[in-house]
Design a protein around this motif. Structure first.
Motif, PDB file in Angstrom:
ATOM      1  N   SER A  70      39.581  41.195  37.937  1.00  0.00           N
ATOM      2  CA  SER A  70      39.712  42.159  36.991  1.00  0.00           C
ATOM      3  C   SER A  70      38.243  42.689  36.661  1.00  0.00           C
ATOM      4  O   SER A  70      37.994  43.767  36.199  1.00  0.00           O
ATOM      5  CB  SER A  70      39.976  41.540  35.793  1.00  0.00           C
ATOM      6  OG  SER A  70      39.315  40.508  35.442  1.00  0.00           O
ATOM      7  N   GLU A  71      37.269  41.981  37.088  1.00  0.00           N
ATOM      8  CA  GLU A  71      35.889  42.164  37.246  1.00  0.00           C
ATOM      9  C   GLU A  71      35.013  41.528  37.981  1.00  0.00           C
ATOM     10  O   GLU A  71      35.372  40.603  38.586  1.00  0.00           O
ATOM     11  CB  GLU A  71      35.166  42.239  35.761  1.00  0.00           C
ATOM     12  CG  GLU A  71      35.062  40.875  35.138  1.00  0.00           C
ATOM     13  CD  GLU A  71      33.558  40.218  35.679  1.00  0.00           C
ATOM     14  OE1 GLU A  71      32.638  40.929  36.007  1.00  0.00           O
ATOM     15  OE2 GLU A  71      33.699  39.038  35.537  1.00  0.00           O
ATOM     16  N   ARG A  72      33.773  42.269  38.830  1.00  0.00           N
ATOM     17  CA  ARG A  72      33.011  41.493  39.642  1.00  0.00           C
ATOM     18  C   ARG A  72      31.809  42.019  39.598  1.00  0.00           C
ATOM     19  O   ARG A  72      31.530  43.327  39.404  1.00  0.00           O
ATOM     20  CB  ARG A  72      33.651  41.498  41.019  1.00  0.00           C
ATOM     21  CG  ARG A  72      33.809  43.089  41.617  1.00  0.00           C
ATOM     22  CD  ARG A  72      34.417  42.948  42.909  1.00  0.00           C
ATOM     23  NE  ARG A  72      34.551  44.292  43.451  1.00  0.00           N
ATOM     24  CZ  ARG A  72      35.331  44.545  44.558  1.00  0.00           C
ATOM     25  NH1 ARG A  72      35.998  43.862  45.187  1.00  0.00           N
ATOM     26  NH2 ARG A  72      35.201  46.000  45.075  1.00  0.00           N
ATOM     27  N   GLN A  73      30.858  41.216  39.720  1.00  0.00           N
ATOM     28  CA  GLN A  73      29.420  41.650  39.647  1.00  0.00           C
ATOM     29  C   GLN A  73      28.422  41.028  40.759  1.00  0.00           C
ATOM     30  O   GLN A  73      28.299  39.771  40.844  1.00  0.00           O
ATOM     31  CB  GLN A  73      28.803  41.310  38.271  1.00  0.00           C
ATOM     32  CG  GLN A  73      27.497  41.871  38.146  1.00  0.00           C
ATOM     33  CD  GLN A  73      27.016  43.513  37.942  1.00  0.00           C
ATOM     34  OE1 GLN A  73      28.211  44.119  37.527  1.00  0.00           O
ATOM     35  NE2 GLN A  73      26.012  44.052  38.308  1.00  0.00           N
ATOM     36  N   GLN A  74      27.973  41.810  41.606  1.00  0.00           N
ATOM     37  CA  GLN A  74      27.099  41.308  42.629  1.00  0.00           C
ATOM     38  C   GLN A  74      25.644  41.575  42.075  1.00  0.00           C
ATOM     39  O   GLN A  74      25.455  42.753  41.737  1.00  0.00           O
ATOM     40  CB  GLN A  74      27.057  41.866  44.331  1.00  0.00           C
ATOM     41  CG  GLN A  74      28.243  41.461  44.726  1.00  0.00           C
ATOM     42  CD  GLN A  74      28.279  41.843  46.230  1.00  0.00           C
ATOM     43  OE1 GLN A  74      27.324  42.549  46.730  1.00  0.00           O
ATOM     44  NE2 GLN A  74      29.144  41.594  47.079  1.00  0.00           N
ATOM     45  N   THR A  75      24.720  40.739  42.099  1.00  0.00           N
ATOM     46  CA  THR A  75      23.309  40.949  41.557  1.00  0.00           C
ATOM     47  C   THR A  75      22.431  40.487  42.748  1.00  0.00           C
ATOM     48  O   THR A  75      22.413  39.409  43.031  1.00  0.00           O
ATOM     49  CB  THR A  75      23.062  40.175  40.375  1.00  0.00           C
ATOM     50  OG1 THR A  75      23.981  40.458  39.177  1.00  0.00           O
ATOM     51  CG2 THR A  75      21.683  40.298  39.852  1.00  0.00           C
ATOM     52  N   VAL A 108      39.122  36.282  38.054  1.00  0.00           N
ATOM     53  CA  VAL A 108      40.234  36.395  38.675  1.00  0.00           C
ATOM     54  C   VAL A 108      41.279  37.211  37.974  1.00  0.00           C
ATOM     55  O   VAL A 108      41.333  36.922  36.695  1.00  0.00           O
ATOM     56  CB  VAL A 108      40.805  34.907  38.796  1.00  0.00           C
ATOM     57  CG1 VAL A 108      42.216  35.279  39.689  1.00  0.00           C
ATOM     58  CG2 VAL A 108      39.695  34.357  39.920  1.00  0.00           C
ATOM     59  N   ALA A 109      41.920  38.157  38.527  1.00  0.00           N
ATOM     60  CA  ALA A 109      42.918  38.950  37.871  1.00  0.00           C
ATOM     61  C   ALA A 109      44.386  38.542  37.687  1.00  0.00           C
ATOM     62  O   ALA A 109      45.002  38.724  36.623  1.00  0.00           O
ATOM     63  CB  ALA A 109      42.902  40.403  38.714  1.00  0.00           C
ATOM     64  N   LYS A 132      43.184  30.723  38.913  1.00  0.00           N
ATOM     65  CA  LYS A 132      44.141  31.197  37.840  1.00  0.00           C
ATOM     66  C   LYS A 132      43.735  32.427  37.172  1.00  0.00           C
ATOM     67  O   LYS A 132      42.230  32.677  37.347  1.00  0.00           O
ATOM     68  CB  LYS A 132      44.039  30.109  36.627  1.00  0.00           C
ATOM     69  CG  LYS A 132      44.948  28.569  37.267  1.00  0.00           C
ATOM     70  CD  LYS A 132      46.365  29.025  37.615  1.00  0.00           C
ATOM     71  CE  LYS A 132      46.912  27.805  38.012  1.00  0.00           C
ATOM     72  NZ  LYS A 132      48.350  27.815  38.795  1.00  0.00           N
ATOM     73  N   ALA A 133      44.476  33.198  36.805  1.00  0.00           N
ATOM     74  CA  ALA A 133      44.100  34.404  36.228  1.00  0.00           C
ATOM     75  C   ALA A 133      43.214  34.166  34.968  1.00  0.00           C
ATOM     76  O   ALA A 133      43.221  33.093  34.240  1.00  0.00           O
ATOM     77  CB  ALA A 133      45.306  35.167  35.374  1.00  0.00           C
ATOM     78  N   GLY A 134      41.983  34.991  35.043  1.00  0.00           N
ATOM     79  CA  GLY A 134      41.011  34.594  33.936  1.00  0.00           C
ATOM     80  C   GLY A 134      39.909  33.871  34.389  1.00  0.00           C
ATOM     81  O   GLY A 134      38.867  33.682  33.545  1.00  0.00           O
ATOM     82  N   GLN A 135      40.222  33.030  35.422  1.00  0.00           N
ATOM     83  CA  GLN A 135      39.203  32.098  35.899  1.00  0.00           C
ATOM     84  C   GLN A 135      37.896  32.846  36.346  1.00  0.00           C
ATOM     85  O   GLN A 135      38.100  33.776  36.809  1.00  0.00           O
ATOM     86  CB  GLN A 135      39.754  31.256  37.027  1.00  0.00           C
ATOM     87  CG  GLN A 135      38.884  29.898  37.324  1.00  0.00           C
ATOM     88  CD  GLN A 135      39.501  29.117  38.581  1.00  0.00           C
ATOM     89  OE1 GLN A 135      40.561  29.120  38.463  1.00  0.00           O
ATOM     90  NE2 GLN A 135      38.639  28.551  39.063  1.00  0.00           N
ATOM     91  N   VAL A 136      36.745  32.419  35.955  1.00  0.00           N
ATOM     92  CA  VAL A 136      35.421  33.049  36.412  1.00  0.00           C
ATOM     93  C   VAL A 136      34.845  32.194  37.472  1.00  0.00           C
ATOM     94  O   VAL A 136      34.801  31.027  37.673  1.00  0.00           O
ATOM     95  CB  VAL A 136      34.433  32.979  35.249  1.00  0.00           C
ATOM     96  CG1 VAL A 136      33.113  33.732  35.798  1.00  0.00           C
ATOM     97  CG2 VAL A 136      35.042  34.061  34.122  1.00  0.00           C
TER      98      VAL A 136
END
Length: 127
Positions: free
Chosen positions: A65-70, A91-92, A100-104
């Motif tokens: 649902s979101e992702r960020q490479q820095t 995780v979407a 699981k959905a919502g897991q970071v």
């Protein structure tokens, strides 16, 4: 190709990746782009050509649902670059691998880039 052009390509690639902009990613790549993903010392994904890359990128984008490479460090070597990356994604939906959905997810890794004719010609993500 001068170093600044390569840095601009890398920065643009990461911006497009973070924004889920697959068409933007494809515009930065050579027609014969090779992409590999290495995890735990094994290649678990490989594509050749823009259409294969598009398919994998589309499948991967749907997982989050979101992702960020820095970028934390960039080392340039002629027509290659090694980029140290901090990665964070949410995780979407529940996945077969137990996520699981919502897991970071938070990972650190490297991305190797190679360049040819003002485009990115090779990418290898290592985690």
């Amino acid at each position: 190709m001068v170093m600044q052009e390569k840095l601009t390509l890398i920065q643009s690639y990461i911006q497009c990746y973070n924004a889920f902009d697959i068409d933007g990613l494809l515009a930065l790549l050579s027609d014969d782009i090779v992409f590999e993903n290495e995890s735990g010392g094994e290649i678990n994904a490989r594509t050749q050509g823009k259409e294969d890359f598009r398919n994998l990128a589309s499948q991967s984008a749907a997982l989050f649902s979101e992702r960020q490479q820095t970028t934390t460090n960039i080392q340039m070597h002629n027509d290659r670059a090694t980029v140290d990356i901090d990665y964070r994604a949410t995780v979407a939906a529940d996945l077969d691998n137990g996520l699981k959905a919502g897991q970071v997810l938070e990972l650190q890794g490297q991305t190797l880039f190679e360049f040819n004719q003002n485009k990115i010609s090779y990418i290898k993500d290592i985690s």
